[in-house]
Scaffold this motif. Sequence first.
Motif, PDB file in Angstrom:
ATOM      1  N   ILE A 118       0.892  -1.258  -0.394  1.00 34.71           N
ATOM      2  CA  ILE A 118       0.618  -2.614  -0.878  1.00 34.71           C
ATOM      3  C   ILE A 118      -0.869  -2.855  -1.099  1.00 34.71           C
ATOM      4  CG2 ILE A 118       0.554  -3.690   1.401  1.00 34.71           C
ATOM      5  CD1 ILE A 118       1.956  -5.198  -1.891  1.00 34.71           C
ATOM      6  N   ALA A 119      -1.718  -2.205  -0.305  1.00 32.10           N
ATOM      7  CA  ALA A 119      -3.164  -2.380  -0.506  1.00 32.10           C
ATOM      8  C   ALA A 119      -3.581  -1.835  -1.875  1.00 32.10           C
ATOM      9  CB  ALA A 119      -3.944  -1.696   0.607  1.00 32.10           C
ATOM     10  N   LEU A 120      -3.025  -0.694  -2.258  1.00 30.80           N
ATOM     11  CA  LEU A 120      -3.330  -0.118  -3.570  1.00 30.80           C
ATOM     12  C   LEU A 120      -2.802  -1.015  -4.680  1.00 30.80           C
ATOM     13  CD1 LEU A 120      -4.398   2.175  -5.360  1.00 30.80           C
ATOM     14  CD2 LEU A 120      -2.178   3.308  -5.069  1.00 30.80           C
ATOM     15  N   VAL A 121      -1.580  -1.495  -4.531  1.00 29.24           N
ATOM     16  CA  VAL A 121      -0.996  -2.381  -5.549  1.00 29.24           C
ATOM     17  C   VAL A 121      -1.836  -3.646  -5.689  1.00 29.24           C
ATOM     18  CG1 VAL A 121       1.017  -3.784  -6.158  1.00 29.24           C
ATOM     19  CG2 VAL A 121       1.342  -1.480  -5.250  1.00 29.24           C
ATOM     20  N   ALA A 122      -2.211  -4.257  -4.574  1.00 29.05           N
ATOM     21  CA  ALA A 122      -3.020  -5.481  -4.615  1.00 29.05           C
ATOM     22  C   ALA A 122      -4.378  -5.222  -5.265  1.00 29.05           C
ATOM     23  CB  ALA A 122      -3.193  -6.040  -3.207  1.00 29.05           C
ATOM     24  N   LEU A 123      -4.990  -4.084  -4.937  1.00 35.73           N
ATOM     25  CA  LEU A 123      -6.276  -3.729  -5.541  1.00 35.73           C
ATOM     26  C   LEU A 123      -6.138  -3.549  -7.049  1.00 35.73           C
ATOM     27  CD1 LEU A 123      -9.276  -2.940  -5.170  1.00 35.73           C
ATOM     28  CD2 LEU A 123      -8.490  -0.578  -4.859  1.00 35.73           C
ATOM     29  N   VAL A 124      -5.103  -2.845  -7.474  1.00 37.26           N
ATOM     30  CA  VAL A 124      -4.888  -2.619  -8.913  1.00 37.26           C
ATOM     31  C   VAL A 124      -4.632  -3.947  -9.623  1.00 37.26           C
ATOM     32  CG1 VAL A 124      -3.310  -1.590 -10.597  1.00 37.26           C
ATOM     33  CG2 VAL A 124      -4.158  -0.214  -8.696  1.00 37.26           C
ATOM     34  N   ILE A 125      -3.801  -4.812  -9.029  1.00 39.17           N
ATOM     35  CA  ILE A 125      -3.547  -6.119  -9.640  1.00 39.17           C
ATOM     36  C   ILE A 125      -4.846  -6.917  -9.748  1.00 39.17           C
ATOM     37  CG2 ILE A 125      -2.445  -8.371  -9.254  1.00 39.17           C
ATOM     38  CD1 ILE A 125      -0.020  -6.850  -8.111  1.00 39.17           C
ATOM     39  N   MET A 134       6.353   4.488  -5.015  1.00 40.38           N
ATOM     40  CA  MET A 134       6.154   3.988  -6.366  1.00 40.38           C
ATOM     41  C   MET A 134       5.035   4.799  -7.005  1.00 40.38           C
ATOM     42  SD  MET A 134       5.367   0.087  -7.610  1.00 40.38           S
ATOM     43  CE  MET A 134       7.043  -0.440  -7.420  1.00 40.38           C
ATOM     44  N   SER A 135       5.250   5.178  -8.231  1.00 35.81           N
ATOM     45  CA  SER A 135       4.293   6.039  -8.928  1.00 35.81           C
ATOM     46  C   SER A 135       3.079   5.241  -9.405  1.00 35.81           C
ATOM     47  CB  SER A 135       4.969   6.706 -10.125  1.00 35.81           C
ATOM     48  OG  SER A 135       5.267   5.744 -11.120  1.00 35.81           O
ATOM     49  N   LEU A 136       1.972   5.949  -9.624  1.00 40.69           N
ATOM     50  CA  LEU A 136       0.746   5.307 -10.102  1.00 40.69           C
ATOM     51  C   LEU A 136       0.949   4.622 -11.458  1.00 40.69           C
ATOM     52  CD1 LEU A 136      -2.175   4.632  -9.505  1.00 40.69           C
ATOM     53  CD2 LEU A 136      -2.823   6.813 -10.530  1.00 40.69           C
ATOM     54  N   PRO A 137       1.670   5.253 -12.423  1.00 41.95           N
ATOM     55  CA  PRO A 137       1.907   4.525 -13.682  1.00 41.95           C
ATOM     56  C   PRO A 137       2.672   3.205 -13.475  1.00 41.95           C
ATOM     57  CG  PRO A 137       2.345   6.858 -13.998  1.00 41.95           C
ATOM     58  CD  PRO A 137       2.127   6.658 -12.522  1.00 41.95           C
ATOM     59  N   SER A 138       3.622   3.191 -12.548  1.00 45.73           N
ATOM     60  CA  SER A 138       4.343   1.938 -12.271  1.00 45.73           C
ATOM     61  C   SER A 138       3.411   0.896 -11.669  1.00 45.73           C
ATOM     62  CB  SER A 138       5.507   2.193 -11.309  1.00 45.73           C
ATOM     63  OG  SER A 138       6.499   2.960 -11.924  1.00 45.73           O
ATOM     64  N   ILE A 139       2.540   1.335 -10.786  1.00 46.05           N
ATOM     65  CA  ILE A 139       1.579   0.405 -10.172  1.00 46.05           C
ATOM     66  C   ILE A 139       0.636  -0.151 -11.235  1.00 46.05           C
ATOM     67  CG2 ILE A 139      -0.359   0.241  -8.554  1.00 46.05           C
ATOM     68  CD1 ILE A 139       1.149   2.283  -6.789  1.00 46.05           C
ATOM     69  N   LEU A 140       0.182   0.702 -12.137  1.00 46.84           N
ATOM     70  CA  LEU A 140      -0.688   0.227 -13.219  1.00 46.84           C
ATOM     71  C   LEU A 140       0.038  -0.751 -14.135  1.00 46.84           C
ATOM     72  CD1 LEU A 140      -2.600   3.511 -14.142  1.00 46.84           C
ATOM     73  CD2 LEU A 140      -3.548   1.448 -13.089  1.00 46.84           C
ATOM     74  N   LEU A 141       1.305  -0.471 -14.423  1.00 46.68           N
ATOM     75  CA  LEU A 141       2.083  -1.394 -15.259  1.00 46.68           C
ATOM     76  C   LEU A 141       2.258  -2.743 -14.565  1.00 46.68           C
ATOM     77  CD1 LEU A 141       4.823   0.912 -16.817  1.00 46.68           C
ATOM     78  CD2 LEU A 141       2.985  -0.291 -18.013  1.00 46.68           C
ATOM     79  N   ILE A 142       2.498  -2.729 -13.258  1.00 50.07           N
ATOM     80  CA  ILE A 142       2.602  -3.986 -12.524  1.00 50.07           C
ATOM     81  C   ILE A 142       1.268  -4.736 -12.590  1.00 50.07           C
ATOM     82  CG2 ILE A 142       2.782  -4.984 -10.198  1.00 50.07           C
ATOM     83  CD1 ILE A 142       5.004  -2.980  -9.633  1.00 50.07           C
ATOM     84  N   GLY A 143       0.173  -4.022 -12.393  1.00 55.33           N
ATOM     85  CA  GLY A 143      -1.137  -4.652 -12.476  1.00 55.33           C
ATOM     86  C   GLY A 143      -1.391  -5.293 -13.825  1.00 55.33           C
ATOM     87  N   MET A 144      -1.041  -4.572 -14.880  1.00 51.18           N
ATOM     88  CA  MET A 144      -1.230  -5.131 -16.227  1.00 51.18           C
ATOM     89  C   MET A 144      -0.300  -6.316 -16.467  1.00 51.18           C
ATOM     90  SD  MET A 144      -3.710  -3.446 -17.490  1.00 51.18           S
ATOM     91  CE  MET A 144      -3.648  -3.945 -19.191  1.00 51.18           C
ATOM     92  N   ALA A 145       0.953  -6.185 -16.054  1.00 47.90           N
ATOM     93  CA  ALA A 145       1.910  -7.272 -16.259  1.00 47.90           C
ATOM     94  C   ALA A 145       1.498  -8.521 -15.488  1.00 47.90           C
ATOM     95  CB  ALA A 145       3.315  -6.824 -15.852  1.00 47.90           C
TER      96      ALA A 145
END
Length: 188
Positions: free
Chosen positions: A131-138, A1-12
Amino acid sequence: MSLPSILLIGMAMSTDAFAAALGKGAAMQRPRLPDALRAGLTFGVIEGLTPLLGWLAGVAAARYIKAWDHWIAFGVLALLGLHMVWHGIRPDEADIPPRHRGFWGMALLALGTSIDAMAVGVSLAFLEVNIALVALVIGLCTLVMVTTGILLGRVLGAVTGKRAELLGGLVMIGIGAAILYEHLGGAA
């Protein structure tokens, strides 16, 4: 998953917490920065932990449903997105959170807004993602959004929160559709 997608998930994932923070900020009498940061930290930690819990549950079930994982990810994200859109457009003043005092009231409100992040964690268990990066961004997005929401609450009120939740829902549906498109396109 790309960084922009991870950021969008975090924002959403942080938009429903932002909406709750706007309501809480509107109910508080002149919220101060330390109060807003405390609320942001509480929401951010809880919102960051719940996708990890969901991911663990998803990993446990992944080997049984691997052939359908992209459909499950799409379905979960689309349903969450539609739920967020529904709450963003319906005129229900009961959604404005009551005034909570203390840590436990804030933690319960944070847990209530983070259930969708747990479901996202489940869907991410079926994808190649850190998942650790995604959780941190969220968690970080939620920290910033809730702190900002508390401070803006007195000025903007719950109307902006509804629009933020609507936008977050549309983003979730878009991410789900992109996952489905990527997997179906890769299979052809």
